[in-house]
Design an enzyme around this catalytic site. Structure first.
Site, PDB file in Angstrom:
ATOM      1  N   ASP A 127       0.807  -1.228   0.000  1.00  0.00           N
ATOM      2  CA  ASP A 127       0.000   0.000   0.000  1.00  0.00           C
ATOM      3  C   ASP A 127       0.841   1.279   0.000  1.00  0.00           C
ATOM      4  OD1 ASP A 127      -2.035  -1.806   0.230  1.00  0.00           O
ATOM      5  OD2 ASP A 127      -2.342  -1.499   2.376  1.00  0.00           O
ATOM      6  N   ALA A 186      -4.317   6.913 -17.460  1.00  0.00           N
ATOM      7  CA  ALA A 186      -5.757   6.906 -17.181  1.00  0.00           C
ATOM      8  C   ALA A 186      -6.377   8.280 -17.429  1.00  0.00           C
ATOM      9  CB  ALA A 186      -5.987   6.490 -15.735  1.00  0.00           C
TER      10      ALA A 186
END
Ligand code: ADP
Length: 323
Positions: A127, A186
């Site tokens: 993470d 993206a």
């Protein structure tokens, strides 16, 4: 220090095995022996130990996961549980402990350190939400796996002129989503740190089409308020009004299981090696991580008290590059 223990705890991360290997061989080079603790803090409480020599950690550097096993152990969050763990350590004449793990695991190592036991942590979580290390074990591999998946989705998206949404891991931290979003090109990125409604996402996709794009990719962090299932429902219910649909892929644990990249093997070797060396040399109560490209230690008290912030400039850059 004559004998140290090593354990892996919490979420597994590619590179944990390379870190175990580095701990063992660096300790042996300093004339200390090593025992491995199976299944994290649960194994420490239960006394589930195994001696680790140089040959026991051969052939593991290229494997994801952890040869010692990992576990979540609520009992260790109680003082009683930690006293049992200390008993195991003392019974086996173990002078110090290396804890390879993320936020929760380092809260555990801090708690043990507060009970006056020598502990050194190794920054390990895909993470990348751990204060005290600019990058942690497993992040690079997880990014590469997510990127491979998004690249494939883009091929399909381009062929069918569709909008795709991919959800990546990261708990409450948007680091993975932001960096996958930038590296995959993206059109929109949704992360917990930045408020964003489904209408905002729809607007970004619509604007991408208006700018002449034929397809769109949205990357979402699992910890975002509007995560993939919620966005999917919104787009499905509003399909007619919006004029387009979003196809959803949730990447999930696939992201964790890969063979560690070269960057993760090297980071694990450096951090694991430094952790064993420093523990044996008398360091205690610190996390070993990477700061400014170099191995650096941060007091565990600081690690558990502070949160790692996302770089706002990188977020702004992502918006610019999506144009
Ligand atoms: P990660 O290290 O990947 O963040 P978790 O958050 O699941 O993983 O934590 C792993 C383990 O660390 C927990 O199951 C528990 O045994 C221990 N732990 C977490 N928080 C604490 C705490 N505040 N005090 C003591 N131990 C803790």
């Amino acid at each position: 220090m004559h004998k140290i223990a090593v354990l892996t705890s919490g979420g597994d991360a590619p590179g944990m095995n390379a870190a175990i290997r580095a701990v063992v061989r660096s300790a042996l080079a300093k004339k200390a022996s090593v025992v491995g603790v199976r299944n994290g803090y649960a194994g420490l409480i239960a006394g589930n130990l195994t001696p680790l020599g140089a040959r026991d950690v051969g052939g593991i550097i290229q494997h994801g996961g952890t040869m010692l096993g990992s576990a979540r152990c609520p009992e260790f969050e109680t003082e009683d549980g930690r006293l049992k763990a200390l008993r195991t350590l003392h019974q086996h004449d173990i002078d110090g402990l290396v804890v390879i793990g993320g936020n929760g695991s380092q809260a555990g190592s801090h708690a043990l350190s507060e009970m006056d036991y020598p502990v050194v942590g190794v920054a390990s979580t895909i993470d990348n939400d751990l204060y005290g290390s600019e990058i942690t074990l497993g992040v690079d591999t997880a990014l590469n796996i997510a990127l491979e998946a998004t690249d494939r989705l883009k091929v399909t998206a381009a062929s069918h002129q569709r909008a795709f949404l991919i959800q990546v891991m990261g708990r409450n931290c948007g680091y993975l989503a932001l960096n996958v979003g930038i590296a995959a090109g993206a059109e929109a990125i949704v992360i917990p740190e930045v408020e964003s409604s489904p209408e905002d996402v729809a607007r970004e996709v619509r604007q991408a089409y208006r700018r002449g794009k034929t397809h769109a990719l949205v990357v979402v962090a699992e910890g975002a308020e509007y995560n993939a299932p919620r966005l999917e429902q919104f787009f499905h219910e509003n399909r007619k009004r919006l004029g387009f649909d979003l196809r959803v892929t949730i990447l999930g644990h696939v992201q964790r299981g890969g063979a560690p990249s070269s960057a993760d093997r090297l980071l694990a070797s450096r951090l694991g090696g430094a952790a064993a060396q420093q523990l044996i040399d008398g360091e205690r109560g610190v996390l070993v991580g990477q700061i400014g490209g170099k191995v650096a230690t941060t007091p565990l008290a600081e690690v558990v008290a502070k949160t790692k912030e996302l770089d706002p400039w990188v977020w702004e850059l992502a918006q610019v590059l999506a144009r």
